[in-house]
Design an enzyme around this catalytic site. Structure first.
Site, mmCIF file in Angstrom:
data_model
loop_
_atom_site.group_PDB
_atom_site.id
_atom_site.type_symbol
_atom_site.label_atom_id
_atom_site.label_comp_id
_atom_site.label_asym_id
_atom_site.label_seq_id
_atom_site.Cartn_x
_atom_site.Cartn_y
_atom_site.Cartn_z
ATOM 1 N N CYS A 72 0.803 -1.186 0.008
ATOM 2 C CA CYS A 72 0.011 0.083 -0.109
ATOM 3 C C CYS A 72 0.883 1.334 -0.072
ATOM 4 O O CYS A 72 0.721 2.208 -0.622
ATOM 5 C CB CYS A 72 -0.916 -0.152 1.184
ATOM 6 S SG CYS A 72 -0.209 -0.166 2.722
ATOM 7 N N HIS A 366 -1.958 0.637 7.341
ATOM 8 C CA HIS A 366 -2.081 0.827 6.055
ATOM 9 C C HIS A 366 -2.109 2.287 5.474
ATOM 10 O O HIS A 366 -2.080 3.107 6.439
ATOM 11 C CB HIS A 366 -3.422 0.493 5.756
ATOM 12 C CG HIS A 366 -4.295 0.511 4.211
ATOM 13 N ND1 HIS A 366 -3.621 -0.319 3.296
ATOM 14 C CD2 HIS A 366 -5.285 1.165 3.844
ATOM 15 C CE1 HIS A 366 -4.269 0.124 2.129
ATOM 16 N NE2 HIS A 366 -5.173 0.998 2.297
ATOM 17 N N ASN A 387 -7.814 4.942 -2.345
ATOM 18 C CA ASN A 387 -7.257 3.675 -1.873
ATOM 19 C C ASN A 387 -6.632 3.123 -2.825
ATOM 20 O O ASN A 387 -6.677 3.375 -4.131
ATOM 21 C CB ASN A 387 -8.349 2.921 -1.307
ATOM 22 C CG ASN A 387 -7.781 1.962 -0.053
ATOM 23 O OD1 ASN A 387 -6.644 1.768 0.028
ATOM 24 N ND2 ASN A 387 -8.660 1.278 0.647
#
Length: 442
Positions: A72, A366, A387
């Site tokens: 991520c 994250h 995202n």
């Protein structure tokens, strides 16, 4: 100290009687037999407030997909840079290679691990630090500082020059093989040093070990290009070609030094980490000796003010949070009021953010991008997120979080120094407090 007590059968009877006399528990039991816990606790009133309308919003390209990997932070970092490239070259869509960065991140982490093994070769393998590094030699995760260190050393390439593979999007098996080999190598290093091998001999062995890791990575991710041609068609349908580029020359030409003025701010409101101090995690780095994570811990009102200044100026914000609590992936919402766990289950959940850190109830796990914020009378009430979980869920891959959720579960943000106050920039010059590698923020 009093003798530890086991659960008695009298206790069990009291627990059972309390459960049987609780009407809410009976209703919840029936609901739980056919529905998930989150479905039982879902509060549609809070979900209804989370619409995608923002007073400050930065136009960005489509959401990307890290798939079944922990990259991520790489996706979020590259998504900042791709906007710069696309704007300058008039591109409708563009991606930089996540596999390229991941390849060298894994290789550098392997080297860092082996260096730490050499440093601690005379320590007992059960000593806490040695046990810690052996527990997880390398992984997918990382930080903005890792990314900067890797870009400065290796550069970057368009996705076409090093595309995704099955292993890049599902990295568990590759990481398992690397970690298995690295633990074998750690054992070898410790044995050879105990037998009297000198450091020159150990370093020669390390090169052979790293060559094996490179081989694993090349098989799984592809061999990184030494040179490539950059071909693209702009929004006006004009074809362009820039030939014979290297990853470093591409990075220097199209991205430059924009990333080097960005620093990390932190909100960790715990007495163990006083505000207005800088912190680094001991032995937490990708490129050995180059990419430590240094952050300035500041109160949340100052934290958000810096983030808002950056967004209002049209610059995206890399941030790290605890993505697990109070989130709905299908609808793309994070909100502390989204699920009422207390009523059906009789819970008493009152921990503050600092208490959750101290008791390991929450931790950053994250990274994403902030692309917008909604301000009401100058105060934020919700935030827009890009995202990296694909574009099939949420609003085509774009998520939303309430300001209350931001307060409680956002920990780090990467901010250009020009958006910090003069005092905050001065605070970054202080000698950082060194935290152990097993700290909850690591």
């Amino acid at each position: 100290m009093d003798t530890l007590q086991s659960v008695s059968f009298d206790d069990i009877k009291q627990f059972r009687d309390s459960y049987l006399s609780n009407t809410i528990s009976k209703v919840a039991t029936k609901a739980a037999s056919k529905s998930s816990v989150n479905d039982i606790c879902y509060d549609t009133r809070h979900a209804a407030k989370m619409n995608h309308k923002f007073s400050v919003e930065i136009p960005t390209m489509g959401a990307t997909n890290q798939k079944s990997s922990g990259r991520c932070w790489i996706f979020a970092s590259l998504n900042i840079l791709r906007e710069k490239v696309a704007k300058e070259l008039n591109l409708a869509e563009f991606e930089l290679s996540q596999s390229f960065v991941s390849f060298y991140d894994h290789l550098e982490k392997a080297n860092t691990f082996l260096e730490h093994v050499i440093e601690t070769a005379s320590d007992d393998s059960e000593e806490r630090y040695v046990s810690h590094i052996l527990s997880s030699p390398i992984g997918d995760g990382g930080w903005w500082e890792f990314f900067v260190g890797l870009c400065k050393k290796y550069g970057a390439v368009p996705k076409e020059a090093m595309p995704e593979t099955q292993q890049s999007g599902s990295s568990a098996s590759m990481n398992m093989l690397i970690n298995r080999q690295l633990r074998e190598d750690a054992l070898t290093i410790r044995k050879e040093m105990a037998a009297g091998k000198n450091i020159a001999e150990i370093r020669s062995m390390k090169k052979t070990m790293l060559s094996r890791i490179y081989n694993i990575l090349a098989i799984c991710l592809g061999n990184p290009p030494e040179s490539f041609d950059f071909e693209y068609v702009d929004k006006d349908k004009n074809y362009h070609a820039d030939r014979g580029l290297t990853p470093k020359s591409f990075y220097d030409k199209y991205i430059g030094r924009d990333v080097e003025n960005i620093v990390s701010i932190l909100n960790a409101p715990t007495p163990k980490k006083p505000f207005n101090r800088t912190y680094v995690i001991s032995h937490e780095e990708s490129v050995y000796g180059v990419s430590p994570v240094k952050s300035l811990n500041i109160p949340m009102d100052e934290f958000k003010a810096a983030v808002i200044r950056q967004l209002q100026a049209g610059d995206l914000v890399w941030f790290s949070c605890d993505c697990h609590p109070y989130g709905n992936r299908e609808e793309g919402i994070w909100d502390t009021g989204l699920y009422d766990y207390e009523t059906p289950f009789g819970l008493d959940l009152k921990m503050t953010k600092g208490e959750m850190l101290d008791y390991h109830e929450s931790a950053p796990n994250h990274a994403m991008l902030l692309t917008g914020v909604n301000l009401v009378d100058g105060k934020p009430d919700k935030w827009k997120i890009q995202n990296s979980w694909g574009n099939e869920k949420a609003d085509k891959g774009y998520y939303i979080m309430s300001d209350e959720w931001f307060d409680k579960y956002v920990y780090f943000a990467s901010i250009d120094k020009k958006y910090l106050t003069e005092e905050q920039n001065e605070l970054f010059k202080q000698e950082p407090i060194v935290l152990p590698p097993w700290d909850v923020l690591a």
